[in-house]
Design an enzyme around this catalytic site. Structure first.
Site, PDB file in Angstrom:
ATOM      1  NE  ARG A 104      -2.594  -0.233   3.593  1.00  0.00           N
ATOM      2  CZ  ARG A 104      -3.453   0.134   4.536  1.00  0.00           C
ATOM      3  NH1 ARG A 104      -4.748   0.078   4.286  1.00  0.00           N
ATOM      4  NH2 ARG A 104      -3.050   0.560   5.698  1.00  0.00           N
ATOM      5  CB  THR A 108      -2.642   7.079  -2.405  1.00  0.00           C
ATOM      6  OG1 THR A 108      -1.914   5.852  -2.635  1.00  0.00           O
ATOM      7  CG2 THR A 108      -1.878   8.229  -3.019  1.00  0.00           C
ATOM      8  CG  ASP A 200       2.515  -3.146   8.948  1.00  0.00           C
ATOM      9  OD1 ASP A 200       2.808  -4.289   8.517  1.00  0.00           O
ATOM     10  OD2 ASP A 200       2.519  -2.146   8.231  1.00  0.00           O
ATOM     11  CG  ASP A 203       6.205  -3.424   9.770  1.00  0.00           C
ATOM     12  OD1 ASP A 203       7.008  -3.767   8.873  1.00  0.00           O
ATOM     13  OD2 ASP A 203       5.730  -2.276   9.843  1.00  0.00           O
TER      14      ASP A 203
HETATM   15  C1  PRP Z   1      -1.065  -4.919   4.272  1.00  0.00           C
HETATM   16  C2  PRP Z   1      -1.832  -6.220   4.346  1.00  0.00           C
HETATM   17  C3  PRP Z   1      -2.658  -6.177   3.102  1.00  0.00           C
HETATM   18  C4  PRP Z   1      -2.961  -4.717   2.948  1.00  0.00           C
HETATM   19  C5  PRP Z   1      -4.355  -4.478   3.417  1.00  0.00           C
HETATM   20  O1  PRP Z   1       0.013  -5.042   3.430  1.00  0.00           O
HETATM   21  O2  PRP Z   1      -1.027  -7.353   4.448  1.00  0.00           O
HETATM   22  O3  PRP Z   1      -1.991  -6.676   1.957  1.00  0.00           O
HETATM   23  O4  PRP Z   1      -2.037  -4.016   3.780  1.00  0.00           O
HETATM   24  O5  PRP Z   1      -4.738  -3.174   3.194  1.00  0.00           O
HETATM   25  P1  PRP Z   1      -5.854  -2.761   2.146  1.00  0.00           P
HETATM   26  O6  PRP Z   1      -7.014  -3.684   2.378  1.00  0.00           O
HETATM   27  O7  PRP Z   1      -6.171  -1.347   2.546  1.00  0.00           O
HETATM   28  O8  PRP Z   1      -5.301  -2.854   0.770  1.00  0.00           O
HETATM   29  P2  PRP Z   1       1.077  -3.857   3.194  1.00  0.00           P
HETATM   30  O9  PRP Z   1       0.636  -3.006   2.072  1.00  0.00           O
HETATM   31  O10 PRP Z   1       1.340  -3.171   4.499  1.00  0.00           O
HETATM   32  O11 PRP Z   1       2.353  -4.626   2.665  1.00  0.00           O
HETATM   33  P3  PRP Z   1       3.286  -5.698   3.413  1.00  0.00           P
HETATM   34  O12 PRP Z   1       2.470  -6.959   3.596  1.00  0.00           O
HETATM   35  O13 PRP Z   1       4.394  -5.868   2.455  1.00  0.00           O
HETATM   36  O14 PRP Z   1       3.716  -5.119   4.733  1.00  0.00           O
HETATM   37  N1  URA Z   2      -2.369  -3.473   6.840  1.00  0.00           N
HETATM   38  C1  URA Z   2      -2.024  -3.983   8.045  1.00  0.00           C
HETATM   39  O1  URA Z   2      -1.033  -4.704   8.165  1.00  0.00           O
HETATM   40  N2  URA Z   2      -2.783  -3.681   9.101  1.00  0.00           N
HETATM   41  C2  URA Z   2      -3.879  -2.897   9.017  1.00  0.00           C
HETATM   42  O2  URA Z   2      -4.553  -2.672  10.040  1.00  0.00           O
HETATM   43  C3  URA Z   2      -4.221  -2.382   7.756  1.00  0.00           C
HETATM   44  C4  URA Z   2      -3.450  -2.688   6.690  1.00  0.00           C
END
Ligand code: PRP
Ligand code: URA
Length: 209
Positions: A104, A108, A200, A203
């Site tokens: 994400r 945005t 997160d 993380d």
């Molecule tokens: C997180 C999570 C989803 C997304 C959800 O990933 O694992 O993929 O956010 O958010 P959304 O429903 O608003 O799209 P992130 O983008 O943080 O990436 P990562 O898994 O690499 O940390």
């Molecule tokens: N991605 C995450 O990992 N946690 C949230 O709460 C939303 C998006």
């Protein structure tokens, strides 16, 4: 309209509570996510078709059941979706695994694609998309669209925690895709994080913050 399945089994709920706790470290977080994925996998695969097969036990010949028909693919949304793959593979060791890389944009909150590698015959498989967090639903919607562009017609979305906003968005955009969750949380905050959520997920799995 797609069905929303909330897996409210006591063991799933108990493990999820430990995951939500900010004091839970990465090792326990990862192990719990894997365990929940296996438990949720029972529900996600509940209706896979069986066929009769003749086998011979040490005692006699008999007819028994085995899984037939469509084969399975697990497609995690990177990174956090990876945390659910091993649990599902414990349940279905012959499943193939594809990967969709999305993150994400922090301002945005829109998903950005950076990787896509899928099994060659993905269109012939029952596809289980995994991602612990369904927040705005943008990442899940884009992943589902990418799979449909490659011919997939039988897709299920397996997440851990969902926000009402994300669930609604996926159901509107992909009414043919059933959603499996362990919990429906309250709302999204100003950073599009799920409240109360678990923070997160990427993380916490990989210890990057
Ligand atoms: C997180 C999570 C989803 C997304 C959800 O990933 O694992 O993929 O956010 O958010 P959304 O429903 O608003 O799209 P992130 O983008 O943080 O990436 P990562 O898994 O690499 O940390
Ligand atoms: N991605 C995450 O990992 N946690 C949230 O709460 C939303 C998006």
């Amino acid at each position: 309209m797609s069905q929303l399945h909330v897996i409210n089994h006591p063991m799933v709920q108990h493990k999820l509570t430990i995951m939500r706790d900010k004091e839970t470290g990465s090792k326990d977080f990862r192990e719990l996510l894997k365990e929940i994925a296996l438990l949720m996998g029972y529900e996600v695969t509940r209706d896979v078709p069986l066929e009769d097969v003749e086998i011979e036990t040490p005692i006699c010949k008999t007819m028994a059941k085995r899984v037939s028909g469509r084969k399975l693919a697990i497609v995690p949304i990177l990174r956090a979706g990876m945390g659910m793959v091993d649990g599902l593979l414990n349940l279905v060791p012959v499943a193939r695994v594809g990967h969709i890389g999305l993150y994400r944009n922090e301002e945005t909150h829109n998903p950005v694609v950076y990787y896509c590698k899928l099994p060659e015959d993905i269109q012939d498989r029952l596809v289980i998309v995994t991602d612990p967090m369904l927040a705005t639903g943008g990442s899940a919607c884009d992943a589902l669209t990418m799979l449909k562009e490659r011919g997939c017609t039988n897709i299920r979305l397996m997440c851990l925690v969902g926000a009402p906003e994300g669930i609604e968005r996926v159901r509107q955009a992909h009414p043919d895709v059933d959603i499996y969750l362990a919990a429906v949380d309250d709302h999204l905050n100003e950073n599009a994080y799920i409240v109360p959520g678990l923070g997160d997920a990427g993380d916490r799995i990989f210890g990057t913050k």
